[in-house]
Design a protein around this motif. Sequence first.
Motif, PDB file in Angstrom:
ATOM      1  N   ASP A 174     -22.111  32.188  85.563  1.00  0.00           N
ATOM      2  CA  ASP A 174     -21.374  33.436  85.770  1.00  0.00           C
ATOM      3  C   ASP A 174     -21.279  33.736  87.260  1.00  0.00           C
ATOM      4  O   ASP A 174     -22.285  33.743  87.972  1.00  0.00           O
ATOM      5  CB  ASP A 174     -22.084  34.584  85.041  1.00  0.00           C
ATOM      6  CG  ASP A 174     -21.218  35.817  84.897  1.00  0.00           C
ATOM      7  OD1 ASP A 174     -20.793  36.372  85.938  1.00  0.00           O
ATOM      8  OD2 ASP A 174     -20.967  36.239  83.753  1.00  0.00           O
ATOM      9  N   GLU A 175     -20.049  33.990  87.719  1.00  0.00           N
ATOM     10  CA  GLU A 175     -19.811  34.236  89.145  1.00  0.00           C
ATOM     11  C   GLU A 175     -20.143  35.664  89.558  1.00  0.00           C
ATOM     12  O   GLU A 175     -20.229  35.957  90.753  1.00  0.00           O
ATOM     13  CB  GLU A 175     -18.345  33.969  89.490  1.00  0.00           C
ATOM     14  CG  GLU A 175     -17.727  32.746  88.816  1.00  0.00           C
ATOM     15  CD  GLU A 175     -17.070  33.072  87.486  1.00  0.00           C
ATOM     16  OE1 GLU A 175     -15.825  33.076  87.421  1.00  0.00           O
ATOM     17  OE2 GLU A 175     -17.816  33.342  86.513  1.00  0.00           O
ATOM     18  N   GLY A 222     -16.823  35.900  81.221  1.00  0.00           N
ATOM     19  CA  GLY A 222     -15.801  36.021  80.198  1.00  0.00           C
ATOM     20  C   GLY A 222     -15.779  34.877  79.200  1.00  0.00           C
ATOM     21  O   GLY A 222     -14.836  34.773  78.405  1.00  0.00           O
ATOM     22  N   PHE A 223     -16.821  34.057  79.194  1.00  0.00           N
ATOM     23  CA  PHE A 223     -16.844  32.861  78.352  1.00  0.00           C
ATOM     24  C   PHE A 223     -16.781  33.162  76.855  1.00  0.00           C
ATOM     25  O   PHE A 223     -16.412  32.298  76.062  1.00  0.00           O
ATOM     26  CB  PHE A 223     -18.124  32.058  78.627  1.00  0.00           C
ATOM     27  CG  PHE A 223     -19.365  32.672  78.032  1.00  0.00           C
ATOM     28  CD1 PHE A 223     -19.899  32.187  76.843  1.00  0.00           C
ATOM     29  CD2 PHE A 223     -19.992  33.749  78.650  1.00  0.00           C
ATOM     30  CE1 PHE A 223     -21.034  32.755  76.291  1.00  0.00           C
ATOM     31  CE2 PHE A 223     -21.121  34.322  78.098  1.00  0.00           C
ATOM     32  CZ  PHE A 223     -21.652  33.822  76.916  1.00  0.00           C
ATOM     33  N   PHE A 224     -17.134  34.357  76.450  1.00  0.00           N
ATOM     34  CA  PHE A 224     -17.265  34.719  75.032  1.00  0.00           C
ATOM     35  C   PHE A 224     -15.940  35.162  74.412  1.00  0.00           C
ATOM     36  O   PHE A 224     -15.885  35.428  73.205  1.00  0.00           O
ATOM     37  CB  PHE A 224     -18.257  35.881  74.880  1.00  0.00           C
ATOM     38  CG  PHE A 224     -17.767  37.110  75.571  1.00  0.00           C
ATOM     39  CD1 PHE A 224     -16.981  38.033  74.889  1.00  0.00           C
ATOM     40  CD2 PHE A 224     -18.010  37.318  76.918  1.00  0.00           C
ATOM     41  CE1 PHE A 224     -16.465  39.145  75.540  1.00  0.00           C
ATOM     42  CE2 PHE A 224     -17.505  38.424  77.572  1.00  0.00           C
ATOM     43  CZ  PHE A 224     -16.727  39.338  76.883  1.00  0.00           C
ATOM     44  N   ASN A 225     -14.893  35.282  75.212  1.00  0.00           N
ATOM     45  CA  ASN A 225     -13.626  35.811  74.699  1.00  0.00           C
ATOM     46  C   ASN A 225     -12.949  34.849  73.734  1.00  0.00           C
ATOM     47  O   ASN A 225     -13.239  33.654  73.694  1.00  0.00           O
ATOM     48  CB  ASN A 225     -12.690  36.137  75.865  1.00  0.00           C
ATOM     49  CG  ASN A 225     -13.062  37.439  76.538  1.00  0.00           C
ATOM     50  OD1 ASN A 225     -13.098  38.489  75.910  1.00  0.00           O
ATOM     51  ND2 ASN A 225     -13.362  37.370  77.841  1.00  0.00           N
ATOM     52  N   VAL A 226     -12.014  35.364  72.955  1.00  0.00           N
ATOM     53  CA  VAL A 226     -11.379  34.628  71.862  1.00  0.00           C
ATOM     54  C   VAL A 226     -10.804  33.267  72.290  1.00  0.00           C
ATOM     55  O   VAL A 226     -10.950  32.289  71.542  1.00  0.00           O
ATOM     56  CB  VAL A 226     -10.290  35.503  71.197  1.00  0.00           C
ATOM     57  CG1 VAL A 226      -9.465  34.693  70.202  1.00  0.00           C
ATOM     58  CG2 VAL A 226     -10.922  36.708  70.503  1.00  0.00           C
ATOM     59  N   PRO A 227     -10.149  33.128  73.452  1.00  0.00           N
ATOM     60  CA  PRO A 227      -9.587  31.814  73.784  1.00  0.00           C
ATOM     61  C   PRO A 227     -10.628  30.702  73.838  1.00  0.00           C
ATOM     62  O   PRO A 227     -10.307  29.537  73.592  1.00  0.00           O
ATOM     63  CB  PRO A 227      -8.932  32.046  75.153  1.00  0.00           C
ATOM     64  CG  PRO A 227      -8.599  33.497  75.159  1.00  0.00           C
ATOM     65  CD  PRO A 227      -9.742  34.153  74.444  1.00  0.00           C
ATOM     66  N   ASN A 228     -11.871  31.032  74.194  1.00  0.00           N
ATOM     67  CA  ASN A 228     -12.948  30.039  74.223  1.00  0.00           C
ATOM     68  C   ASN A 228     -13.618  30.062  72.851  1.00  0.00           C
ATOM     69  O   ASN A 228     -14.723  30.570  72.674  1.00  0.00           O
ATOM     70  CB  ASN A 228     -13.942  30.383  75.331  1.00  0.00           C
ATOM     71  CG  ASN A 228     -14.866  29.238  75.662  1.00  0.00           C
ATOM     72  OD1 ASN A 228     -14.806  28.170  75.063  1.00  0.00           O
ATOM     73  ND2 ASN A 228     -15.739  29.461  76.631  1.00  0.00           N
ATOM     74  N   ARG A 229     -12.925  29.495  71.863  1.00  0.00           N
ATOM     75  CA  ARG A 229     -13.253  29.764  70.464  1.00  0.00           C
ATOM     76  C   ARG A 229     -14.696  29.442  70.095  1.00  0.00           C
ATOM     77  O   ARG A 229     -15.347  30.194  69.363  1.00  0.00           O
ATOM     78  CB  ARG A 229     -12.303  28.957  69.562  1.00  0.00           C
ATOM     79  CG  ARG A 229     -12.328  29.400  68.101  1.00  0.00           C
ATOM     80  CD  ARG A 229     -11.639  30.751  67.943  1.00  0.00           C
ATOM     81  NE  ARG A 229     -11.954  31.378  66.662  1.00  0.00           N
ATOM     82  CZ  ARG A 229     -11.428  32.533  66.267  1.00  0.00           C
ATOM     83  NH1 ARG A 229     -10.579  33.178  67.051  1.00  0.00           N
ATOM     84  NH2 ARG A 229     -11.764  33.057  65.113  1.00  0.00           N
ATOM     85  N   ALA A 230     -15.211  28.339  70.591  1.00  0.00           N
ATOM     86  CA  ALA A 230     -16.563  27.939  70.209  1.00  0.00           C
ATOM     87  C   ALA A 230     -17.577  28.990  70.643  1.00  0.00           C
ATOM     88  O   ALA A 230     -18.479  29.351  69.868  1.00  0.00           O
ATOM     89  CB  ALA A 230     -16.902  26.582  70.817  1.00  0.00           C
ATOM     90  N   TYR A 231     -17.421  29.495  71.865  1.00  0.00           N
ATOM     91  CA  TYR A 231     -18.401  30.465  72.369  1.00  0.00           C
ATOM     92  C   TYR A 231     -18.118  31.865  71.848  1.00  0.00           C
ATOM     93  O   TYR A 231     -19.038  32.673  71.717  1.00  0.00           O
ATOM     94  CB  TYR A 231     -18.461  30.417  73.895  1.00  0.00           C
ATOM     95  CG  TYR A 231     -19.186  29.175  74.355  1.00  0.00           C
ATOM     96  CD1 TYR A 231     -20.574  29.148  74.404  1.00  0.00           C
ATOM     97  CD2 TYR A 231     -18.484  28.017  74.695  1.00  0.00           C
ATOM     98  CE1 TYR A 231     -21.253  28.009  74.789  1.00  0.00           C
ATOM     99  CE2 TYR A 231     -19.154  26.874  75.073  1.00  0.00           C
ATOM    100  CZ  TYR A 231     -20.542  26.868  75.129  1.00  0.00           C
ATOM    101  OH  TYR A 231     -21.213  25.725  75.498  1.00  0.00           O
ATOM    102  N   PHE A 232     -16.872  32.154  71.543  1.00  0.00           N
ATOM    103  CA  PHE A 232     -16.580  33.398  70.830  1.00  0.00           C
ATOM    104  C   PHE A 232     -17.355  33.430  69.513  1.00  0.00           C
ATOM    105  O   PHE A 232     -18.014  34.418  69.181  1.00  0.00           O
ATOM    106  CB  PHE A 232     -15.078  33.513  70.569  1.00  0.00           C
ATOM    107  CG  PHE A 232     -14.712  34.540  69.521  1.00  0.00           C
ATOM    108  CD1 PHE A 232     -14.782  35.900  69.808  1.00  0.00           C
ATOM    109  CD2 PHE A 232     -14.325  34.141  68.252  1.00  0.00           C
ATOM    110  CE1 PHE A 232     -14.463  36.848  68.829  1.00  0.00           C
ATOM    111  CE2 PHE A 232     -13.996  35.075  67.276  1.00  0.00           C
ATOM    112  CZ  PHE A 232     -14.069  36.434  67.573  1.00  0.00           C
TER     113      PHE A 232
END
Length: 278
Positions: free
Chosen positions: A214-215, A247-257
């Motif tokens: 995370d930056e 922002g890794f948890f957002n919908v476009p990153n489906r696996a981490y969402f």
Amino acid sequence: MKLLGLIALMTCLTVADSQGAPAPDRLVPYKSIGNLQLDLHVFLPNGHQASDQRPAVVFFFGGGWMMGTPTQFYSHARHFADRGLVVFVADYRVKNTHGTSPRESVMDARSAMRWVRSHAREWGIDPARLIAAGASAGGHLAAATAMLRDFDDPADDHSVSCRPEALVLFNPVIDNGPGGYGHDRVRAYWRAFSPIEHIGPDTPPTVIFLGTEDEEVPVATAERFKRAMEQHGRRCDLHLYPGQKHGFFNVPNRAYFEKTLMEMDRFLVSLGYLAPAR
């Protein structure tokens, strides 16, 4: 958040919004400031009745107190409504739309929590089982409803508590001190504004989701928050995700969402707010 990083994150959220995100069941105004009306986007469980006594969660979107949209949490909201919670996603004032400072964002978040608690009976909510959740600056707002003592809207009924009974924080802004996120914008009042300065024996049980790359929110900050919580005998679950950025948890990153969604689900099950998933 650095400008390019913020633009990239908001682009991801816009893409998510266009990919068939669920729609709220209702929009309900919770606050008016002059001609401005702020809404709660409401997601209801199937068969929900006003006579129910369900837990409720209020989500606050991210965007550096500068931008953002409630649609960020629509997919989370639908999941938890389907699991039996009454879910609200709050709109609130941000700089790029309303010309406001982080202070007004916090005031609105605290107003939203008070509105939900004061309207619990008509919405079939147990006012003793409210959860605040949020991402990035929205994570700050969620924590602010539980931990800060200042930044109340003078128009609110302060006899109604804005404090939730649990916190769910996605890469949250929890340190606004020197070297922390947004310090330059809150320098005059940072100590009163920074959640990590206000951990105490009554801080609600908390879960934090954070990427190790995370930056904006260093892992060391989240670990310091967890240690302080535990020193006060409070629960703080910290889930770190190797290689993931803000922002890794957002919908476009489906696996981490899906990973973080299920961990949030398990956290709420452990508190007795949800029945175990079948």
